[in-house]
Write a protein that holds these residues in place. Structure first.
Motif, PDB file in Angstrom:
ATOM      1  N   ASP A  44       0.813  -1.221   0.000  1.00  0.00           N
ATOM      2  CA  ASP A  44       0.000   0.000   0.000  1.00  0.00           C
ATOM      3  C   ASP A  44       0.843   1.266   0.000  1.00  0.00           C
ATOM      4  OD1 ASP A  44      -2.104  -1.717   0.147  1.00  0.00           O
ATOM      5  OD2 ASP A  44      -2.831  -1.078   2.111  1.00  0.00           O
ATOM      6  N   ARG A  45       2.174   1.105   0.206  1.00  0.00           N
ATOM      7  CA  ARG A  45       3.082   2.260   0.328  1.00  0.00           C
ATOM      8  C   ARG A  45       2.622   3.188   1.453  1.00  0.00           C
ATOM      9  NH1 ARG A  45       6.481   3.246  -3.915  1.00  0.00           N
ATOM     10  NH2 ARG A  45       6.201   5.507  -3.848  1.00  0.00           N
ATOM     11  N   ILE A  46       2.179   2.555   2.548  1.00  0.00           N
ATOM     12  CA  ILE A  46       1.711   3.265   3.732  1.00  0.00           C
ATOM     13  C   ILE A  46       2.464   2.691   4.936  1.00  0.00           C
ATOM     14  CG2 ILE A  46      -0.266   3.797   5.209  1.00  0.00           C
ATOM     15  CD1 ILE A  46      -0.515   5.059   2.507  1.00  0.00           C
ATOM     16  N   PRO A  47       3.024   3.526   5.834  1.00  0.00           N
ATOM     17  CA  PRO A  47       3.865   3.013   6.925  1.00  0.00           C
ATOM     18  C   PRO A  47       3.072   2.447   8.102  1.00  0.00           C
ATOM     19  CG  PRO A  47       3.769   5.401   7.054  1.00  0.00           C
ATOM     20  CD  PRO A  47       3.022   5.010   5.802  1.00  0.00           C
ATOM     21  N   TYR A  48       2.238   1.430   7.845  1.00  0.00           N
ATOM     22  CA  TYR A  48       1.456   0.846   8.931  1.00  0.00           C
ATOM     23  C   TYR A  48       2.361   0.310  10.040  1.00  0.00           C
ATOM     24  CZ  TYR A  48      -2.209   0.696   5.337  1.00  0.00           C
ATOM     25  OH  TYR A  48      -3.109   1.010   4.352  1.00  0.00           O
ATOM     26  N   ASP A  49       3.462  -0.346   9.651  1.00  0.00           N
ATOM     27  CA  ASP A  49       4.347  -0.918  10.670  1.00  0.00           C
ATOM     28  C   ASP A  49       4.991   0.168  11.524  1.00  0.00           C
ATOM     29  OD1 ASP A  49       5.676  -0.054   8.409  1.00  0.00           O
ATOM     30  OD2 ASP A  49       7.121  -1.701   8.373  1.00  0.00           O
ATOM     31  N   LEU A  50       5.354   1.293  10.916  1.00  0.00           N
ATOM     32  CA  LEU A  50       5.908   2.415  11.687  1.00  0.00           C
ATOM     33  C   LEU A  50       4.850   2.991  12.616  1.00  0.00           C
ATOM     34  CD1 LEU A  50       8.130   4.498  12.285  1.00  0.00           C
ATOM     35  CD2 LEU A  50       7.285   5.824  10.324  1.00  0.00           C
ATOM     36  N   TRP A  51       3.631   3.151  12.131  1.00  0.00           N
ATOM     37  CA  TRP A  51       2.558   3.682  12.984  1.00  0.00           C
ATOM     38  C   TRP A  51       2.271   2.741  14.139  1.00  0.00           C
ATOM     39  CZ3 TRP A  51      -1.009   5.156   8.281  1.00  0.00           C
ATOM     40  CH2 TRP A  51      -0.526   6.337   7.713  1.00  0.00           C
TER      41      TRP A  51
END
Length: 517
Positions: free
Chosen positions: A358-365
């Motif tokens: 998704d090119r979204i930083p879910y793991d960072l969040w």
């Protein structure tokens, strides 16, 4: 007797013209302005256009990406460069050239401009055959052929282009385009192909053009160059200095009066700001029917929201399918401002892969505490129910709006987690997702945001949902948030709208009122 030696003055050695010099001279010698107030005059390239031509041809580029605001002469520049390869100094005998676009109308723009240019030129018109029906230019003497293609027609895999222009590639939604892939793989048969991508930016990081730009900016492929004229999101979007950053032709052949009028329209009407940011400031912003403009949303995030523990709260619960984002948003009125406390869940297994896809930083969040990961590969309603009980124990919960679609799966787990059936029936309010319930809720939420009566503290997951949120409907009285038309996940905004919908201050729709009693 004159003893002075014969002195022969040294002649200044002429610099050998580069490929770009040859291209620039050929365009200005052979191309004539095809439309506008300078119609019929020889083309005089702007300084910034010459800079871009030098970057492409003196840099031995294999792929060039030029991105700037609309009406900066992209069609003209692309047409001139195509003619350079069709009948000019960089032509290759018996070669194929193409321009592409997502629609037939867009695909025709470069063709029609190039055809007009040929008709205007006494040096080109004798050698180029114009075929309007096929949108094709053909040079019989050297066998070169140019055609305009659109994504609306079946892609041919028998092509072997030496030069390709991808016009407005930013209109491609998502990371793939069959037409782009077909032509890019087809150029491999050529010794020295060139791909020119010329477009305003795509709305999101996950769209094809954004992926290509980000990859080029990373410098991993030295033969791909990118020139990105864009305005940073944190600048005043309506200032002349900001507008100039994304519009190199401003004051040249781009009408300043018209551009500044568009800026003023966007300033007065927030619903036009996103379109202005995308098309004029060349920013990655969804331009079609956004629910809230980025600047308006950011104005409500200047300060962190208050701690709502112990406060009377209203909420919205958007339950997802097995692998998607689930959102709970609680709000409380403190001093006339509604403070927001969101909670988000995604499955823990495969979270990193989902972040990359998704090119979204879910793991960072998740690591930062903005997102909770439920155990397993899918959303665990048992886990969510347990967390809801824990969360509710810290707040004075008045009402929670929910979409009934997945509530039947959650309700048994709520009771198993220790929430009495009577509590669930009293606190949880079915909230329809159609226009009857959503239109009033969106109207109230929109008013709160415009009046800066919402405090969200720029929570990154909720901000992502706000940026992605797109509305559909015939008018302001018949609107709803559309997950199908939105560019990414909007669950947090759906939950926020439901929270506002069940909060006091407006007349609830009949179905919700019946539940509240």
């Amino acid at each position: 007797m004159d003893l002075q030696p014969n002195v022969v003055p040294l002649k200044r050695r002429k610099r050998k013209p580069t490929r770009a010099d040859v291209v620039i001279k050929w365009i200005e010698d052979n191309c004539f302005v095809a439309e506008g107030k300078l119609l019929g005059q020889p083309v005089k390239l702007a300084d910034w256009q010459k800079v871009e031509i030098r970057r492409i041809y003196d840099g031995n580029a294999r792929r060039a990406i030029l991105s700037f605001g609309r009406k900066n002469g992209k069609t003209a520049l692309a047409s001139y460069l195509m003619l350079v390869h069709l009948v000019g100094p960089l032509m290759v005998i018996n070669s194929q050239l193409y321009s592409t676009a997502q629609s037939r109308e867009q695909a025709a723009l470069i063709y029609h401009f190039a055809a007009k240019t040929v008709r205007m030129s006494p040096t080109l018109s004798p050698f180029v055959t114009i075929r309007d029906a096929a949108k094709e230019l053909f040079c019989p003497e050297i066998g070169t052929r140019y055609r305009a293609l659109s994504a609306e027609v079946k892609t041919s895999f028998g092509l072997s282009p030496v030069f390709v222009v991808h016009d407005e590639l930013g209109q491609v939604r998502g990371p793939r385009s069959e037409l782009y892939d077909a032509l890019e793989t087809a150029t491999g048969a050529q010794e020295d192909p060139l791909t020119l991508i010329i477009s305003t930016q795509a709305p999101t990081d996950n769209d094809l053009l954004s992926i290509l730009i980000d990859d080029a900016k990373g410098g991993l492929d030295p033969r791909t160059i990118v020139s990105l004229y864009t305005a940073p999101m944190d600048l005043d979007p309506f200032s002349p200095e900001t507008i100039k950053l994304a519009n190199p032709a401003l004051g040249n052949f781009l009408n300043e009066v018209e551009v500044y009028a568009m800026a003023e329209d966007a300033r007065r009407m927030p619903t036009r700001e996103a379109e202005f940011r995308n098309l004029v400031l060349n920013q990655r912003v969804e331009a079609s029917n956004p629910f809230v403009a980025p600047g308006v949303w950011a104005a409500c995030g200047k300060a962190p929201p208050a701690d709502l523990r112990g406060k009377r709260v209203y909420g919205g619960l958007d339950l997802s399918e097995a692998h998607d984002l689930t959102a709970l948003v609680l709000i409380s009125d403190i001093g006339g401002v509604w403070h927001v406390a969101p909670t988000f869940w995604l499955p823990s297994e495969g979270l990193r892969e989902k972040s990359r896809a998704d090119r979204i930083p879910y793991d960072l969040w998740r690591d930062q505490g903005f997102l909770e990961a439920t155990p397993g590969k899918s959303i665990s309603y048992e886990y969510v129910a347990t967390r809801l009980k824990e969360i509710f124990s810290s707040y004075d919960v008045v009402k929670i709006g929910f979409d009934r679609w997945n509530m039947k799966h959650l309700k048994p787990w709520l009771e198993k987690a220790g929430l009495p059936e009577q509590y669930v029936d009293e606190k949880f309010v079915e909230f329809g997702q159609g226009t009857q319930s959503m239109s009033p809720a969106l109207r109230d939420l929109e008013s709160l945001i415009l009046d800066e009566k919402i405090s969200h503290g720029m929570h990154p997951v909720l901000q992502m949902c706000a940026v992605n949120a797109v509305v559909e409907g015939k008018d302001s009285a018949n609107r709803k948030l559309s997950k199908n038309k939105s560019r990414g996940r909007i669950d947090g905004m759906v939950a926020l709208a439901m929270a506002v919908g069940v909060a006091p201050g407006r007349q609830l729709p009949f179905d919700a009122a019946a539940w509240i009693g």
